[in-house]
Design a protein around this motif. Sequence first.
Motif, PDB file in Angstrom:
ATOM      1  N   LEU A   1       0.565  -1.532   0.091  1.00  6.84           N
ATOM      2  CA  LEU A   1      -0.830  -0.245  -0.159  1.00  6.84           C
ATOM      3  C   LEU A   1       0.905   1.488  -0.084  1.00  6.84           C
ATOM      4  N   ASN A   2       1.785   1.182   0.593  1.00  7.74           N
ATOM      5  CA  ASN A   2       2.716   2.391   0.835  1.00  7.74           C
ATOM      6  C   ASN A   2       3.098   2.574  -0.275  1.00  7.74           C
ATOM      7  N   ASN A   3       3.602   1.765  -1.620  1.00  7.33           N
ATOM      8  CA  ASN A   3       4.602   2.340  -2.464  1.00  7.33           C
ATOM      9  C   ASN A   3       3.535   3.103  -3.713  1.00  7.33           C
ATOM     10  N   LEU A   4       2.256   2.127  -3.324  1.00  5.71           N
ATOM     11  CA  LEU A   4       0.834   2.763  -4.037  1.00  5.71           C
ATOM     12  C   LEU A   4       1.136   3.905  -4.846  1.00  5.71           C
ATOM     13  N   LYS A   5       1.094   4.887  -5.812  1.00  6.40           N
ATOM     14  CA  LYS A   5       0.724   5.809  -6.534  1.00  6.40           C
ATOM     15  C   LYS A   5      -0.427   6.409  -5.615  1.00  6.40           C
ATOM     16  N   GLY A   6      -0.222   8.034  -5.537  1.00  2.83           N
ATOM     17  CA  GLY A   6      -1.006   8.512  -4.346  1.00  2.83           C
ATOM     18  C   GLY A   6      -2.269   8.044  -3.168  1.00  2.83           C
ATOM     19  N   VAL A   7      -1.293   7.246  -2.613  1.00  7.01           N
ATOM     20  CA  VAL A   7      -1.275   7.299  -1.314  1.00  7.01           C
ATOM     21  C   VAL A   7      -0.404   7.518  -0.129  1.00  7.01           C
TER      22      VAL A   7
ATOM     23  N   GLN B   1      -1.655   2.604  10.843  1.00 11.23           N
ATOM     24  CA  GLN B   1      -2.257   1.743  11.291  1.00 11.23           C
ATOM     25  C   GLN B   1      -3.303   1.828  12.084  1.00 11.23           C
ATOM     26  N   GLN B   2      -4.330   1.190  12.284  1.00 14.25           N
ATOM     27  CA  GLN B   2      -5.638   1.662  13.366  1.00 14.25           C
ATOM     28  C   GLN B   2      -5.021   0.593  14.421  1.00 14.25           C
ATOM     29  N   GLU B   3      -6.513  -0.193  15.141  1.00 11.64           N
ATOM     30  CA  GLU B   3      -6.810  -1.197  14.771  1.00 11.64           C
ATOM     31  C   GLU B   3      -6.192  -2.439  14.349  1.00 11.64           C
ATOM     32  N   ASP B   4      -8.091  -2.601  13.674  1.00 11.93           N
ATOM     33  CA  ASP B   4      -7.829  -4.322  12.770  1.00 11.93           C
ATOM     34  C   ASP B   4      -8.231  -3.110  11.020  1.00 11.93           C
ATOM     35  N   ALA B   5      -7.933  -1.851  11.609  1.00  9.69           N
ATOM     36  CA  ALA B   5      -7.904  -1.241   9.750  1.00  9.69           C
ATOM     37  C   ALA B   5      -6.806   0.062   9.876  1.00  9.69           C
ATOM     38  N   VAL B   6      -6.615   0.561   8.108  1.00 11.22           N
ATOM     39  CA  VAL B   6      -5.979   0.969   8.274  1.00 11.22           C
ATOM     40  C   VAL B   6      -6.673   2.304   7.333  1.00 11.22           C
ATOM     41  N   SER B   7      -6.168   3.164   7.509  1.00 12.46           N
ATOM     42  CA  SER B   7      -6.822   4.545   7.479  1.00 12.46           C
ATOM     43  C   SER B   7      -5.269   5.406   6.355  1.00 12.46           C
ATOM     44  N   PHE B   8      -6.076   5.876   5.504  1.00 14.00           N
ATOM     45  CA  PHE B   8      -5.425   6.650   4.444  1.00 14.00           C
ATOM     46  C   PHE B   8      -6.278   7.926   3.931  1.00 14.00           C
ATOM     47  N   GLN B   9      -4.731   8.391   2.915  1.00 12.60           N
ATOM     48  CA  GLN B   9      -5.844   9.378   1.851  1.00 12.60           C
ATOM     49  C   GLN B   9      -5.491   9.749   0.814  1.00 12.60           C
TER      50      GLN B   9
ATOM     51  N   HIS C   1      -7.453  -2.220  -6.508  1.00 11.11           N
ATOM     52  CA  HIS C   1      -6.084  -2.434  -5.527  1.00 11.11           C
ATOM     53  C   HIS C   1      -6.440  -3.495  -4.525  1.00 11.11           C
ATOM     54  N   ILE C   2      -6.533  -2.563  -3.604  1.00 13.43           N
ATOM     55  CA  ILE C   2      -7.242  -3.026  -2.009  1.00 13.43           C
ATOM     56  C   ILE C   2      -8.420  -4.109  -2.104  1.00 13.43           C
ATOM     57  N   SER C   3      -9.199  -4.089  -2.752  1.00 18.37           N
ATOM     58  CA  SER C   3     -10.792  -4.827  -3.000  1.00 18.37           C
ATOM     59  C   SER C   3      -9.333  -6.615  -3.168  1.00 18.37           C
ATOM     60  N   SER C   4      -8.745  -6.726  -3.982  1.00 19.02           N
ATOM     61  CA  SER C   4      -8.059  -7.629  -4.392  1.00 19.02           C
ATOM     62  C   SER C   4      -8.334  -8.523  -2.846  1.00 19.02           C
ATOM     63  N   PHE C   5      -7.577  -7.590  -1.828  1.00 18.74           N
ATOM     64  CA  PHE C   5      -7.195  -8.054  -0.291  1.00 18.74           C
ATOM     65  C   PHE C   5      -8.888  -8.710   0.681  1.00 18.74           C
ATOM     66  N   GLY C   6     -10.211  -8.496   0.104  1.00 17.16           N
ATOM     67  CA  GLY C   6     -11.287  -8.512   0.718  1.00 17.16           C
ATOM     68  C   GLY C   6     -11.982  -8.269   1.921  1.00 17.16           C
TER      69      GLY C   6
END
Lengths: 533, 306
Positions: free
Chosen positions: B237-243, B248-256, B268-273
Amino acid sequence: MADTVYHQTGRLAQFVLRRDRIRIPIWLFGFLFFTLIVPIAFLGLYGSQEDRDIMANTMENPAMVAMVGPADLTNYTIGVMTGHQMLLLTAVVVGLMNILLVTRHTRGDEESGRIELIRSLPAGRLANLTATVSVYSGINLVLALLIGVGLYLLNIESMDLEGSLLYGAALGGTGIFFTGVTALFAQLSESSRGTIGFSIGVLLIAYLVRGVTDVSIEALSWISPLGWVTKTEVYGANNWIPIVLLLIGSIILFAIANYLNAIRDLEAGFFSAKSGKRYASRFLQTPLGLALRLQRTGIIAWAIGLFVIGVSYGSVLGDLDSFFEGNEMMMQMLDASGGHSFTEQFIPMLMVVMAILATIPPVMAMNKLYGEEKKGRIEHFLARSVSRTKLMASFLIIAVINGFVMVSLAGIGLWVASAAVMEDPFTFGTLFVAAIVYYPAILIMISVSLVLIGLKPNFSSIVWFYLFYSFMVLYFGGLFDMPTWLEKISPFGYIPGLPIDNMEITPIIILTGLAFIMMLIGFIGYRKRDIEV
Amino acid sequence: MSAVVETRNLTKMFGKFKALDGVDITVNKGEVYGFIGPNGAGKSTTIRVLLGILKATAGDATIFEKDVWGDAVEIHKRVAYVPGDVNLWPNLTGGEVIDLFLKFRGADINTKRREELIHKFKLDPTKKCRTYSKGNRQKVALVAAFAADADLYILDEPTSGLDPLMEQIFQEYVFEAKKEGKSILLSSHILSEVEKLCDRVGIIREGKIIETGTLTELRHLTRTNLLVATRSPISDLNNLKGVHALKQQEDAVSFQVDTEELDSVIKHISSFGIEKLESAPPTLEDLFMRHYEGEESGDKGGAANG
């Protein structure tokens, strides 16, 4: 274009009048009352020409000339006497009134952002200055007419219509001139304090220059606008040229003020404020340090002022000496009066004036405590770990030291100048003690201010009336033959007039003790009352 | 649409200090224009130039197609102004000040309107101005402004002392004025207020307008806040363009996510369920922060809202 610049000047002028509808009548009435009562009193006290000639004789010396200006003492009618004794001093107070009121409407309003509101309305950019200047020129004109007609209506023989009108015109002219001075400094300075300070500075310098030149080279006193006032020679030569000069001077001042107002930005000045320190010094971090820091400039200005006043009075003592030496009759009179020289006899009178002047800065320093409270800044202290007692004590300490320094400087100034000009000078001790003996009276004034702040803060300005009263009875008491009990209402009335009177220690101790008790009461009151928000 | 306020290359020097450095703003008829920027950026200076109180060093500024300096008086007959720091004459009552301001325009006072506003803003007009709190002084200026039948309202942080209820009333009157086809220039710190009221926004920094446009336009330039929980951890996720501002939250990630990259990131993220997906539109605050902090401190700004 004219419309853009002066639009709504008329409405703003009405507004200025509306805001001052109480102040203006009070000032005008005060001037009228104090001017008219004087010739009436003189008529009762010095009714015959012999009485007045005796008075004229005592006036004929450099110290009096320095204080009230020259006059035609060979023709000392009630009219000439009134003009001589009162006109110059009244003119100074008229100047002061104009300085205070004009500042309020110009830089005062601008500083607090109210001119911005006016300018956002359909009002011309020079409208406020023009309105203020017009209103106050008008007020001074009204003052001139009131005084002129009023004096004439007293129907006193020597006070003819022309002299009376000139008397009024001299006051009104001075007023308009200082409206101009204030309007100018309102452009130059960035604050209303600065405007008032510079304008009063001009007023004092004009007075001092006139005093010094009147005693030395009289023709030179034409350079001082206040010199012009005495040059009118009311009820004598009736010279109108000074009035013309005052008006021409005013027009020039108005024009410059208008021009500067037109070319500067709102809320900017020409004397720019320099940036200050980044950090507070250790001393500033205490309430005492802050109290001192807030008043630093004012204290320095007053200290210089009092020293200069001392020096000015001291410098005429030499002339006084040589004047009496050449006058045998006077010398004989002096021998009869208990071995004190005439010069010595003048010292207590000078001292009481200087002591009362020296009381103004310490009382201001004390009243500052309430001033800060009214502006809601006392909360900053009390919300932190500063007790009320400590806060009040900080301001008191400044006031107490301030008073001591001020009265000492006046005495030292007097000694320095007199030692330089007199053939047989006073010792330092004589003059210093003669000044410092007034300190307990100053302490009483400070404690009156403190007790009012502690108990009845709304009435804290009463102390100024009390001080003004003290000045009136002690300065004019002799002239108007007032009963001595009037003097005894003022603490200054209990102070022995050294070096003429014998030193008395009892009143000194009682006054000091009384001041201490009042301070104690003030402290208790301050701890108990609500702080204004 | 005709421009009610227009400035071109407006420059103002205070001595050597350049307070305004070529400011261009346009306020159209019937529009609420939000003027935002931090303290000292030049908002109030711009407004004072527009009011003909300060004279511009260079550039043009017109209101109603008239020169703001030369025709100030003429212009002010149709302008109402509320400053952020209202100072009034201590010995006049609020009612007197309101009448004074209204009378100054030369028009008759609309008594009904005046009373309505006083009532709505819960102002006691019989009190002396010295006794008013900051908020009450502000109300006096607002009542005087809205009671005037102006075509342009210039409001410089007008709600800085008001409580939320009064802010609500204020907003009602802004909407009403807008509905009547009047124009409003609103400078503010309160970004939620600007977001609610303004059609277009100009952001000023160090005397320059750095961004201007409708909120929608501006949002395109900015990022959407996402909060995502997935079954398996998202890789790369870190290397993705535009992020940006990945946390890292408790059981989720937040980003812009930069708006233009949103599509590829979601793919990209939809492939991780995806188990949970919260998205929040960029607030004006994000926008603002991005412009102001962006240059110095990278991407720390945004994550506050989401």
